[in-house]
Scaffold this active site. Structure first.
Site, mmCIF file in Angstrom:
data_model
loop_
_atom_site.group_PDB
_atom_site.id
_atom_site.type_symbol
_atom_site.label_atom_id
_atom_site.label_comp_id
_atom_site.label_asym_id
_atom_site.label_seq_id
_atom_site.Cartn_x
_atom_site.Cartn_y
_atom_site.Cartn_z
ATOM 1 N N HIS A 50 21.687 37.106 21.773
ATOM 2 C CA HIS A 50 22.565 35.785 21.811
ATOM 3 C C HIS A 50 23.830 36.141 22.784
ATOM 4 C CE1 HIS A 50 20.511 33.738 18.680
ATOM 5 N NE2 HIS A 50 20.707 34.761 18.247
ATOM 6 N N LEU A 51 23.663 35.607 23.904
ATOM 7 C CA LEU A 51 24.727 35.895 24.970
ATOM 8 C C LEU A 51 25.884 34.681 24.951
ATOM 9 C CD1 LEU A 51 22.813 37.002 28.159
ATOM 10 C CD2 LEU A 51 23.902 38.386 26.231
ATOM 11 N N ARG A 52 25.705 33.553 24.029
ATOM 12 C CA ARG A 52 26.949 32.725 23.534
ATOM 13 C C ARG A 52 27.311 31.751 25.033
ATOM 14 N NH1 ARG A 52 25.440 33.121 18.923
ATOM 15 N NH2 ARG A 52 26.066 34.589 17.483
ATOM 16 N N ASN B 184 20.704 28.714 21.439
ATOM 17 C CA ASN B 184 21.626 27.981 20.781
ATOM 18 C C ASN B 184 23.011 28.181 21.001
ATOM 19 O OD1 ASN B 184 21.608 30.903 20.059
ATOM 20 N ND2 ASN B 184 22.142 30.116 17.632
ATOM 21 N N HIS C 293 12.894 38.123 13.895
ATOM 22 C CA HIS C 293 13.475 38.736 12.842
ATOM 23 C C HIS C 293 12.903 38.744 11.211
ATOM 24 C CE1 HIS C 293 14.930 35.025 12.120
ATOM 25 N NE2 HIS C 293 16.257 34.981 13.361
ATOM 26 N N ASP D 194 18.361 41.009 18.099
ATOM 27 C CA ASP D 194 19.225 39.766 17.265
ATOM 28 C C ASP D 194 20.980 39.801 17.467
ATOM 29 O OD1 ASP D 194 19.638 37.098 16.249
ATOM 30 O OD2 ASP D 194 19.131 37.779 14.138
#
Length: 428
Positions: A58-60, A90, A230, A303
Site C-alpha cells: 500500500h503506497l497510499r 485502495n 494474506h 501487505d
C-alpha cells in the site's frame, strides 16, 4: 563507474562467487573475476539474492500522502531489498480507471528506487457492485495484470465470477481479500480464547475460509486464475492445498507478521497489533510456516500498510488496521523460515522474488542471478542481528509491531538494473 564487481557473495546461499554488473545487466558470474575498471563491493559471507518482489504493497498515493507516497514507499522498498512492488488500489481516488493506475505507474518511474506496478480495483470504488474498467487498465501504459479490492472482499459471487471471466481473456489474475463481511461485523481481533477474555469482537477463521472455498470453486468453474491475499488460518491452508490437488489455478500469499506474531499480543491493547486479517493463534502460525515451506503457500507478501501516528496512537476500537512491513520482511522471514530450517536461501528467493514476479508478470524481475539477466539484486548480511528502530525507517509511517525486537539479517545493498539504490545500508 558502469561496472560493479560483487566479490565473494554466496549466490542464493550457495558457494561464494563473483558477480560482475556491466550497466544494467549481469555480465558474468564466476570465481576470480577481474576487477579491472570495476567498482568492487566486498561481499564475503553475505548472501546475494535476486531483487525482491512484493505483490501486496500500500503506497497510499494518491489521497493519503500523510501516510506514504510513492517516493517514500519505494525508498522503504529499496531499504528492504525490493526492486519491484505492486501497489494496491485502495487509494483516494480508487485506482479503478486507466487514468489513476497510469498516475501511480508514472510516479513509480519518477522515483527511481523501485519499479511500481499498479494493481487495479475489481469493482468501481471498491464498492463491490459493478466491475471496474479492467480491460482499459490492462491496455493502459501501466499494463495492469493483477486486480484486487484489497481492504474489502469481492463478496458477491456473481461479481467475482464475472471478474474471473474477464481477466481470463488476457491472462490476468484476481487477488481476493477473503473476508465474509457479514461474519466480521464489529470484529476487532481473532475469534477465540483471547477475544473472549478481552471482550473484543471476534473475527472467526471461517469468515476467511468460506470465501476462499467459494473462490477456488469459481476459478475451477471458469478456468481462470485466483490469488488469495494474506492467508492467515490453518483451515485456509487446507482449502488451498485441496484446491491445488485438484489442479485449480490458485496461488496464495502469507505476510511476515502472520508468520511470527499471534493474537496473544493483543492482550496489551496496543493498536500496533491491529491488522486485517487479524493475528491468529500459534497453531495457525505453525501451519502457515509449514505451508510456505512445502509450497502450498506460494509467496511472502508484506501487505505494507502505513498509517500516520494519530491513526494508530489511540484506543483500540478507533485505530486503523495495518502494519508497515517492507523494511523488516526479509528479517522476519529469516527468523521464522531460514533460521528454523524450514527454508534455505534459494527457497527464500523463490518465495520472495521468482514466484511473486511470475504471478504478477513483473517483466525483468524474479530472474536468475546469471549472465545476461537484468541486474536487479539484493545483498544481505545474514549474520547481523539488531533491534528494530522505526526512527530510521525510510517509510513515512512508523506503525511497526517489531519496535525494539531483535531480528536477524540486514540488507546492505540493492541494485535496480545495475543502479545502486542502497549502499552499505544507506539509500543513495
Amino acid at each position: 563507474m558502469s561496472k560493479i564487481l560483487i566479490r565473494g557473495a554466496k549466490v542464493l546461499g550457495g558457494e561464494p562467487q563473483d558477480v560482475l554488473i556491466d550497466g544494467a545487466t549481469i555480465a558474468e558470474v564466476g570465481t576470480g573475476l577481474s576487477t579491472e575498471g570495476a567498482e568492487v563491493v566486498e561481499a564475503a559471507g553475505q548472501v546475494l539474492l535476486p531483487g525482491l518482489v512484493d505483490l501486496h504493497t500500500h503506497l497510499r498515493e494518491p489521497g493519503r500522502e500523510d501516510s506514504e507516497t510513492v517516493l517514500t514507499g519505494t525508498r522503504a522498498a529499496a531499504s528492504g531489498g525490493y526492486t519491484n512492488v505492486f501497489a494496491m488500489a485502495n487509494t483516494f481516488p480508487v485506482a479503478d480507471t486507466a487514468g489513476v493506475v497510469e498516475q501511480v505507474w508514472r510516479l513509480g518511474k519518477e522515483s527511481g528506487y523501485c519499479d511500481v506496478q499498479p494493481i487495479g480495483a475489481v469493482t468501481v470504488g471498491l464498492e463491490g457492485a459493478k466491475l471496474a474498467e479492467l480491460g482499459a487498465m490492462h491496455e493502459s501504459a501501466a499494463g495492469v495484470t493483477v486486480f484486487s479490492d484489497d481492504g474489502k472482499c469481492v463478496h458477491d459471487a456473481v461479481i467475482m465470477r464475472r471478474a474471473l471471466e474477464y481477466v481470463k481473456a488476457f491472462g490476468g489474475v484476481v487477488a481476493q481479500h477473503a473476508q465474509e463481511p457479514r461474519l466480521t461485523e464489529g470484529a476487532q481481533m481473532n475469534e477465540g480464547v483471547v477475544s473472549a477474555e478481552l471482550g473484543l469482537g471476534g473475527w472467526p477463521a471461517v469468515a476467511e475460509e468460506s470465501i476462499i472455498a467459494r473462490d477456488v470453486l469459481l476459478a475451477e468453474h471458469v478456468g481462470s486464475r485466483v490469488h488469495i491475499c494474506h492467508l492467515s488460518t490453518a483451515g485456509s491452508v487446507e482449502i488451498v492445498r485441496w484446491a491445488k490437488s485438484r489442479g485449480i489455478d490458485v496461488t496464495a500469499e502469507v505476510t511476515p507478521h502472520h508468520l511470527l506474531l499471534t493474537d496473544e499480543l493483543v492482550r496489551s491493547y496496543d493498536p500496533v497489533y491491529k491488522v486485517n486479517p487479524p493475528l491468529r493463534t500459534e497453531r495457525d502460525v505453525l501451519a502457515l510456516r509449514e505451508a510456505l515451506a512445502d509450497g502450498t503457500i506460494d509467496i511472502v507478501a508484506t501487505d505494507h500498510a502505513p498509517h500516520p501516528h494519530e491513526d494508530k496512537d489511540c484506543e483500540w476500537a478507533a485505530a486503523a488496521m495495518g502494519m508497515v512491513g517492507l523494511e523488516t520482511a526479509l528479517s522476519v522471514v529469516q527468523e521464522t523460515m531460514v533460521d528454523t530450517g524450514l527454508l534455505d536461501w534459494a527457497g527464500v528467493a523463490d518465495r520472495m522474488s521468482f514466484k511473486p514476479a511470475q504471478i504478477g508478470q513483473a517483466t525483468g524481475h524474479g530472474r536468475p542471478v546469471s549472465a545476461g539477466e537484468p541486474a536487479n539484486l539484493t545483498l544481505v548480511d545474514t549474520a547481523y542481528r539488531g533491534r528494530v528502530d522505526p526512527a530510521g525507517f525510510a517509510s513515512r509511517s512508523r506503525n511497526t509491531p517489531y519496535e525494539g525486537r531483535e531480528l536477524p539479517g540486514r540488507v546492505t545493498h540493492t541494485w535496480l538494473r545495475g543502479k545502486a539504490t542502497l549502499v552499505d545500508g544507506k539509500l543513495t
